[in-house]
Scaffold this motif. Structure first.
Motif, PDB file in Angstrom:
ATOM      1  N   VAL A 193      -1.770  -8.195 -66.901  1.00  0.00           N
ATOM      2  CA  VAL A 193      -0.628  -7.424 -66.430  1.00  0.00           C
ATOM      3  C   VAL A 193       0.322  -8.295 -65.612  1.00  0.00           C
ATOM      4  O   VAL A 193       1.540  -8.087 -65.634  1.00  0.00           O
ATOM      5  CB  VAL A 193      -1.067  -6.157 -65.656  1.00  0.00           C
ATOM      6  CG1 VAL A 193      -1.677  -6.502 -64.311  1.00  0.00           C
ATOM      7  CG2 VAL A 193       0.090  -5.185 -65.503  1.00  0.00           C
ATOM      8  N   GLU A 194      -0.203  -9.294 -64.928  1.00  0.00           N
ATOM      9  CA  GLU A 194       0.631 -10.177 -64.110  1.00  0.00           C
ATOM     10  C   GLU A 194       1.737 -10.842 -64.935  1.00  0.00           C
ATOM     11  O   GLU A 194       2.799 -11.169 -64.410  1.00  0.00           O
ATOM     12  CB  GLU A 194      -0.216 -11.270 -63.442  1.00  0.00           C
ATOM     13  CG  GLU A 194      -1.253 -10.752 -62.482  1.00  0.00           C
ATOM     14  CD  GLU A 194      -2.563 -10.345 -63.178  1.00  0.00           C
ATOM     15  OE1 GLU A 194      -2.774 -10.669 -64.374  1.00  0.00           O
ATOM     16  OE2 GLU A 194      -3.374  -9.683 -62.514  1.00  0.00           O
ATOM     17  N   ILE A 229      -1.330  -2.666 -72.620  1.00  0.00           N
ATOM     18  CA  ILE A 229      -0.650  -2.519 -71.334  1.00  0.00           C
ATOM     19  C   ILE A 229       0.578  -1.635 -71.548  1.00  0.00           C
ATOM     20  O   ILE A 229       1.366  -1.878 -72.459  1.00  0.00           O
ATOM     21  CB  ILE A 229      -0.189  -3.878 -70.765  1.00  0.00           C
ATOM     22  CG1 ILE A 229      -1.388  -4.769 -70.449  1.00  0.00           C
ATOM     23  CG2 ILE A 229       0.681  -3.678 -69.518  1.00  0.00           C
ATOM     24  CD1 ILE A 229      -1.012  -6.182 -70.024  1.00  0.00           C
ATOM     25  N   VAL A 230       0.702  -0.609 -70.709  1.00  0.00           N
ATOM     26  CA  VAL A 230       1.888   0.231 -70.693  1.00  0.00           C
ATOM     27  C   VAL A 230       2.421   0.218 -69.266  1.00  0.00           C
ATOM     28  O   VAL A 230       1.680   0.473 -68.319  1.00  0.00           O
ATOM     29  CB  VAL A 230       1.584   1.692 -71.103  1.00  0.00           C
ATOM     30  CG1 VAL A 230       2.832   2.565 -70.991  1.00  0.00           C
ATOM     31  CG2 VAL A 230       1.004   1.753 -72.504  1.00  0.00           C
ATOM     32  N   GLY A 231       3.691  -0.112 -69.133  1.00  0.00           N
ATOM     33  CA  GLY A 231       4.346  -0.056 -67.828  1.00  0.00           C
ATOM     34  C   GLY A 231       5.619   0.764 -67.952  1.00  0.00           C
ATOM     35  O   GLY A 231       6.369   0.595 -68.920  1.00  0.00           O
ATOM     36  N   LEU A 264      -3.642   0.119 -68.016  1.00  0.00           N
ATOM     37  CA  LEU A 264      -4.349  -0.912 -68.765  1.00  0.00           C
ATOM     38  C   LEU A 264      -5.475  -0.249 -69.542  1.00  0.00           C
ATOM     39  O   LEU A 264      -6.342   0.395 -68.941  1.00  0.00           O
ATOM     40  CB  LEU A 264      -4.937  -1.970 -67.827  1.00  0.00           C
ATOM     41  CG  LEU A 264      -3.993  -2.595 -66.812  1.00  0.00           C
ATOM     42  CD1 LEU A 264      -4.746  -3.581 -65.927  1.00  0.00           C
ATOM     43  CD2 LEU A 264      -2.833  -3.272 -67.497  1.00  0.00           C
ATOM     44  N   GLY A 265      -5.465  -0.401 -70.857  1.00  0.00           N
ATOM     45  CA  GLY A 265      -6.576   0.047 -71.691  1.00  0.00           C
ATOM     46  C   GLY A 265      -7.559  -1.097 -71.802  1.00  0.00           C
ATOM     47  O   GLY A 265      -7.196  -2.196 -72.224  1.00  0.00           O
ATOM     48  N   VAL A 272       2.639  -3.406 -74.629  1.00  0.00           N
ATOM     49  CA  VAL A 272       2.048  -4.616 -75.198  1.00  0.00           C
ATOM     50  C   VAL A 272       0.648  -4.278 -75.696  1.00  0.00           C
ATOM     51  O   VAL A 272      -0.136  -3.652 -74.979  1.00  0.00           O
ATOM     52  CB  VAL A 272       1.957  -5.751 -74.147  1.00  0.00           C
ATOM     53  CG1 VAL A 272       1.378  -7.011 -74.761  1.00  0.00           C
ATOM     54  CG2 VAL A 272       3.314  -6.017 -73.525  1.00  0.00           C
ATOM     55  N   HIS A 273       0.335  -4.699 -76.925  1.00  0.00           N
ATOM     56  CA  HIS A 273      -0.990  -4.454 -77.499  1.00  0.00           C
ATOM     57  C   HIS A 273      -1.587  -5.757 -77.977  1.00  0.00           C
ATOM     58  O   HIS A 273      -0.903  -6.588 -78.572  1.00  0.00           O
ATOM     59  CB  HIS A 273      -0.895  -3.465 -78.677  1.00  0.00           C
ATOM     60  CG  HIS A 273      -2.171  -2.741 -78.930  1.00  0.00           C
ATOM     61  ND1 HIS A 273      -3.329  -3.370 -79.342  1.00  0.00           N
ATOM     62  CD2 HIS A 273      -2.481  -1.427 -78.829  1.00  0.00           C
ATOM     63  CE1 HIS A 273      -4.294  -2.476 -79.481  1.00  0.00           C
ATOM     64  NE2 HIS A 273      -3.800  -1.288 -79.163  1.00  0.00           N
ATOM     65  N   ALA A 274      -2.868  -5.933 -77.717  1.00  0.00           N
ATOM     66  CA  ALA A 274      -3.586  -7.113 -78.189  1.00  0.00           C
ATOM     67  C   ALA A 274      -3.899  -6.971 -79.676  1.00  0.00           C
ATOM     68  O   ALA A 274      -4.112  -5.862 -80.173  1.00  0.00           O
ATOM     69  CB  ALA A 274      -4.886  -7.279 -77.409  1.00  0.00           C
TER      70      ALA A 274
END
Length: 150
Positions: free
Chosen positions: A15-16, A105-107, A40-41, A91-93
């Motif tokens: 996330v950073e 990650i969802v912000g 964060l998943g 963002v998805h891995a």
């Protein structure tokens, strides 16, 4: 409003690396942002269903990249309109994500906390349902299972 940031990433998600992608003092006057929500998943080390509990060794994500990015952008735009967001990161891995590591990650940033909390849940539900990203789970015994959206 910052442009939505969406990405598929093959390296470990942190996330950073995305904190500056949401509005801050330099992008949007600070008096317009009242809430920032990060979700964060994370890969669990075990899977439970009605039949059994199994130890998970990893998840492997595969995507149709062009379609996934297009759908993630549509989802981000819809969320901006629906929840009056001032910024969004999605963002998805892809590839292998072992237990304890982040897969999504969802912000979101906006004026008030309740819409940010609602937006995060809405984005995750629609991401899992609509975006062409597939997940294969590998278990401790070596067996594997593809997890399909509802």
């Amino acid at each position: 409003m910052n442009e939505p940031f969406v990405a598929l990433v093959e390296e470990p998600l942190r996330v950073e690396d995305y904190l500056t992608r949401l509005p801050g003092d330099s992008a949007v006057p600070s008096n317009t942002i009242g809430a920032v929500q990060w979700f964060l998943g994370i890969t669990r080390g075990r899977t439970e269903d009605e039949r059994q509990i199994q130890k998970t060794t990893d998840l492997w994500y595969e995507a149709h990249a062009t379609m996934a990015i297009k759908e993630m952008n549509r989802l981000a735009s819809d969320a901006v309109s629906r929840f009056e967001l001032q910024g969004i990161v999605l963002v998805h891995a892809i590839g292998v994500v072992p237990p304890g590591q982040t897969s999504v990650i969802v912000g979101v940033a906006g004026r008030h906390r309740t819409p940010m909390l609602d937006a995060t849940a809405w984005i995750m539900e629609n991401l899992k349902r609509d975006v062409p990203i597939w997940k294969r789970e590998t278990f401790h015994d070596g067996s594997q299972d593809w997890i399909h959206p509802q």
